[in-house]
Each structure stands twice: as structure tokens, then as C-alpha cells.
Design an enzyme around this catalytic site. Structure first.
Site, PDB file in Angstrom:
ATOM      1  N   ASN A  60       0.841  -1.273   0.096  1.00 19.02           N
ATOM      2  CA  ASN A  60       0.040  -0.026   0.099  1.00 19.02           C
ATOM      3  C   ASN A  60       0.951   1.299  -0.103  1.00 19.02           C
ATOM      4  O   ASN A  60       1.310   1.509   0.806  1.00 19.02           O
ATOM      5  CB  ASN A  60      -0.901   0.124   1.311  1.00 19.02           C
ATOM      6  CG  ASN A  60      -1.584   1.208   1.506  1.00 19.02           C
ATOM      7  OD1 ASN A  60      -1.751   2.103   0.497  1.00 19.02           O
ATOM      8  ND2 ASN A  60      -2.392   1.394   2.567  1.00 19.02           N
ATOM      9  N   LYS A  79       0.167   4.236  -0.390  1.00 22.22           N
ATOM     10  CA  LYS A  79      -0.478   5.456   0.178  1.00 22.22           C
ATOM     11  C   LYS A  79      -0.352   6.660  -0.820  1.00 22.22           C
ATOM     12  O   LYS A  79      -0.152   6.366  -1.883  1.00 22.22           O
ATOM     13  CB  LYS A  79       0.072   5.808   1.723  1.00 22.22           C
ATOM     14  CG  LYS A  79      -0.143   4.430   2.552  1.00 22.22           C
ATOM     15  CD  LYS A  79       0.162   4.594   3.943  1.00 22.22           C
ATOM     16  CE  LYS A  79       0.109   3.332   4.715  1.00 22.22           C
ATOM     17  NZ  LYS A  79       0.098   3.319   6.132  1.00 22.22           N
ATOM     18  N   HIS A  91      -9.434   1.147   5.020  1.00 21.92           N
ATOM     19  CA  HIS A  91      -8.264   1.306   5.700  1.00 21.92           C
ATOM     20  C   HIS A  91      -8.416   2.320   6.712  1.00 21.92           C
ATOM     21  O   HIS A  91      -9.211   3.293   6.705  1.00 21.92           O
ATOM     22  CB  HIS A  91      -7.151   1.986   4.655  1.00 21.92           C
ATOM     23  CG  HIS A  91      -5.753   2.061   5.252  1.00 21.92           C
ATOM     24  ND1 HIS A  91      -5.520   3.128   6.212  1.00 21.92           N
ATOM     25  CD2 HIS A  91      -4.758   1.293   5.326  1.00 21.92           C
ATOM     26  CE1 HIS A  91      -3.885   2.697   6.539  1.00 21.92           C
ATOM     27  NE2 HIS A  91      -3.696   1.418   5.757  1.00 21.92           N
ATOM     28  N   GLU A 137      -6.943   4.768   7.835  1.00 19.57           N
ATOM     29  CA  GLU A 137      -6.483   6.196   7.289  1.00 19.57           C
ATOM     30  C   GLU A 137      -7.972   6.827   6.683  1.00 19.57           C
ATOM     31  O   GLU A 137      -8.152   7.991   7.002  1.00 19.57           O
ATOM     32  CB  GLU A 137      -5.220   6.504   6.595  1.00 19.57           C
ATOM     33  CG  GLU A 137      -3.836   6.078   7.400  1.00 19.57           C
ATOM     34  CD  GLU A 137      -3.062   5.662   6.573  1.00 19.57           C
ATOM     35  OE1 GLU A 137      -2.744   5.767   5.190  1.00 19.57           O
ATOM     36  OE2 GLU A 137      -1.968   5.062   7.253  1.00 19.57           O
ATOM     37  N   GLU A 150      -5.154  -4.550  10.718  1.00 21.36           N
ATOM     38  CA  GLU A 150      -4.061  -3.764  10.725  1.00 21.36           C
ATOM     39  C   GLU A 150      -4.178  -2.863  12.158  1.00 21.36           C
ATOM     40  O   GLU A 150      -5.146  -2.039  12.321  1.00 21.36           O
ATOM     41  CB  GLU A 150      -4.056  -2.680   9.585  1.00 21.36           C
ATOM     42  CG  GLU A 150      -3.701  -3.228   8.272  1.00 21.36           C
ATOM     43  CD  GLU A 150      -3.342  -2.292   7.343  1.00 21.36           C
ATOM     44  OE1 GLU A 150      -2.186  -2.419   6.472  1.00 21.36           O
ATOM     45  OE2 GLU A 150      -3.912  -1.132   6.998  1.00 21.36           O
ATOM     46  N   GLY A 167       2.872   2.505  10.645  1.00 19.45           N
ATOM     47  CA  GLY A 167       3.744   3.704  10.384  1.00 19.45           C
ATOM     48  C   GLY A 167       4.550   3.997  11.974  1.00 19.45           C
ATOM     49  O   GLY A 167       5.078   5.019  11.895  1.00 19.45           O
ATOM     50  N   SER A 206       3.687  -1.808  10.292  1.00 18.50           N
ATOM     51  CA  SER A 206       5.040  -1.952  10.720  1.00 18.50           C
ATOM     52  C   SER A 206       5.632  -3.150  10.105  1.00 18.50           C
ATOM     53  O   SER A 206       6.650  -3.798  10.852  1.00 18.50           O
ATOM     54  CB  SER A 206       5.399  -1.585  11.924  1.00 18.50           C
ATOM     55  OG  SER A 206       5.290  -0.047  12.175  1.00 18.50           O
TER      56      SER A 206
HETATM   57  P1  13P Z   1       3.031   0.509   7.560  1.00 19.65           P
HETATM   58  O1  13P Z   1       3.590  -0.748   6.980  1.00 19.65           O
HETATM   59  O2  13P Z   1       3.909   1.688   7.025  1.00 19.65           O
HETATM   60  O3  13P Z   1       3.242   0.549   9.021  1.00 19.65           O
HETATM   61  O4  13P Z   1       1.756   0.785   6.971  1.00 19.65           O
HETATM   62  C1  13P Z   1       0.917  -0.325   7.224  1.00 19.65           C
HETATM   63  C2  13P Z   1      -0.258   0.072   6.551  1.00 19.65           C
HETATM   64  O5  13P Z   1      -1.083   0.995   6.771  1.00 19.65           O
HETATM   65  C3  13P Z   1      -0.644  -0.939   5.336  1.00 19.65           C
HETATM   66  O6  13P Z   1      -1.767  -0.484   4.873  1.00 19.65           O
END
Ligand code: 13P
Length: 259
Positions: free
Chosen positions: A12, A14, A99, A101, A171, A177, A217
Site C-alpha cells: 500500500n 499510500k 483502511h 486512514e 491492521e 507507521g 510496521s
Molecule cells: P506501515 O507498514 O507503514 O506501518 O503501514 C501499514 C499500512 O497501513 C498498510 O496498509
């Protein structure tokens, strides 16, 4: 992992990478990956790079394309939005939905996410439905309740004969992150609970077919332990998917875990 589920590693990206950057990264991933297979590999660049991605991947059966979101409606006056049909036309096979976010910054509700899941399935797109608790929810002991609400809310009216097209991504929001990963045991506990809910919802055979990815992560240094767990069928990777070498290392971890 058991039950012959094929591991899936999805990147992903982003809101990262222009289409020129995307071309470079996808080419680097293909080069690094060589002819390895046995693992489903998906890259999810921003919308603006999907067409470039489709062109670069046209000759590769090893890597598939995913989007990071879509609108539930087929067309109409929804300024700034993208439909499932538009994605399909660009050879997109997967779409990340719900997601954290999107839930947090764009106030997406379980109802809205559910409409998107149904619309994606209607168009033969495989939804990657994301669920996960926030830190305060984990600390107050509500993890499984939150995950159950998001999971079942996202799957309302999903017909049993299409359920195996769905992918779930667990997640934990506090791990995204932040560099903090759930331990393999913490993740497996939630994945196992999701598996039980999927079996209850769709029957054992179908519930056992649905892939449940871990995200938060995940990187080459912690992937082996996570991917060894029975109900962890792959990863949804943020930061580590922006570098071809670390992304392909994760694919290699999955290949090793399935051997
Ligand atoms: P990270 O791997 O940067 O923690 O992000 C995970 C994520 O949100 C994947 O959708």
C-alpha cells in the site's frame, strides 16, 4: 499457515510516488522478483499511477495491481471520486477498502465501506477489507469487539459464493507507521478470532479459504515470525513497500513460509 491458502503480499503505497516514480519502482520490483512465484504479489499505487502500473505489468503475471480506495456508486456527480468500472478498465484486480486512514481522516463508516465491498465484488474486484483497533481500544480490552464490528459491518450481504474473493487485513492502528509491530502471538490471537467469525458467517470451507493479512510496521526483520503463524496469510505493507529490495524480501519470507 494451513489450508492451502496462497500467501499474499500487498504494497500500500499510500500518497507516495508520482507516476514516473511508480514506473521506476514497479520495474525495480519486477527485476528483483525475477520469476519467483507461489506468492500473490500486489502493488497499490495512487490512482494517478494505475495506468502506468498497468502498462508496466502488462507482461507480468507475477504482480497484480490494486487501488487504495473507490466509490460505491457506478458513476455520477461525485466530484473527485473513482468507480469500480474505472479501476477494472485499468486491469486493477484488488482494492483496499476501509483502511484506518480512510476511517480516521475521511470519516468512512462501516456502512459506507460495506457498500464499497459489495460494489467491488459486483465488478469482480477483490476487496482487501481493513479492520483494526486503536491503542486506547486495545488498552481498554475492546480489541476483539472493535474488530468484530468492523468485520461483520463490512461484510453485510456479501454472498457466500463470492466470499472467497474477499481478503481481510488486520491492521492494529497503533502499529501503522509507528515501528511498533504486534508480536506474532498478538496478531495470531486476532487473526484466529477473525477466522472463527468468517467460518460462522460463511461456513467452514469458505471461512478457511479467505486470506487474512497482517499490516502495521511489517518489514523483513519481523516478517518471518508473523508469517509462520497459522492464520497469518500474508501482509499489507506500507513503508517497506516503497523500496523494491525490502518489498521483495517480504515476498521471499512468504515463499519460505509456504514451502
Ligand atoms: P506501515 O507498514 O507503514 O506501518 O503501514 C501499514 C499500512 O497501513 C498498510 O496498509
Amino acid at each position: 499457515m494451513s489450508n492451502n491458502r496462497k500467501y499474499l503480499i500487498a504494497g500500500n503505497w499510500k500518497m507516495n510516488k508520482t507516476s514516473a516514480d511508480a514506473e521506476e519502482l514497479i520495474k525495480a520490483i519486477l527485476l528483483e522478483l525475477g520469476d519467483k512465484n507461489g506468492v500473490s504479489v500486489v502493488v497499490c499505487p495512487p490512482y494517478t499511477s494505475l495506468e502506468t502500473g498497468a502498462k508496466v505489468l502488462a507482461e507480468s503475471s507475477n504482480v497484480q495491481l490494486g487501488a487504495q480506495n473507490m466509490h460505491a456508486k457506478a458513476s455520477g456527480a461525485y466530484t473527485g471520486e473513482i468507480s469500480a468500472a474505472m479501476l477494472r478498465q485499468l486491469y486493477v484486480n484488488f482494492v483496499i477498502l476501509g483502511h484506518s486512514e480512510r476511517r480516521e481522516y475521511f470519516s468512512e463508516s462501516d456502512e459506507e465501506i460495506n457498500e464499497k465491498v459489495l460494489a467491488a465484488l459486483e465488478s469482480n474486484l477483490k476487496p482487501i477489507l481493513c479492520v483494526g483497533e486503536k491503542l486506547e481500544e486495545r488498552e481498554s480490552g475492546d480489541t476483539l469487539k472493535v474488530v468484530e464490528t468492523q468485520l461483520l459491518g463490512g461484510l453485510v450481504n456479501v454472498p457466500e459464493d463470492k466470499a472467497d474473493q474477499v481478503v481481510i487485513a488486520y491492521e492494529p492502528v497503533w502499529a501503522i507507521g509507528t515501528g511498533k509491530t504486534a508480536t506474532p502471538e498478538m496478531a495470531q490471537e486476532v487473526h484466529a478470532a477473525i477466522r472463527v467469525l468468517l467460518r460462522d458467517r460463511f461456513g467452514k470451507a469458505t471461512g478457511d479459504k479467505i486470506r487474512i493479512l497482517y499490516g502495521g510496521s511489517m518489514k523483513p526483520e519481523n516478517a518471518d515470525g508473523l508469517l509462520a503463524k497459522e492464520d497469518i496469510d500474508g501482509g499489507l505493507i506500507g513503508g517497506a513497500s516503497l523500496d523494491a529490495k525490502s518489498f521483495v524480501k517480504l515476498v521471499e519470507s512468504a515463499a519460505k513460509a509456504s514451502a
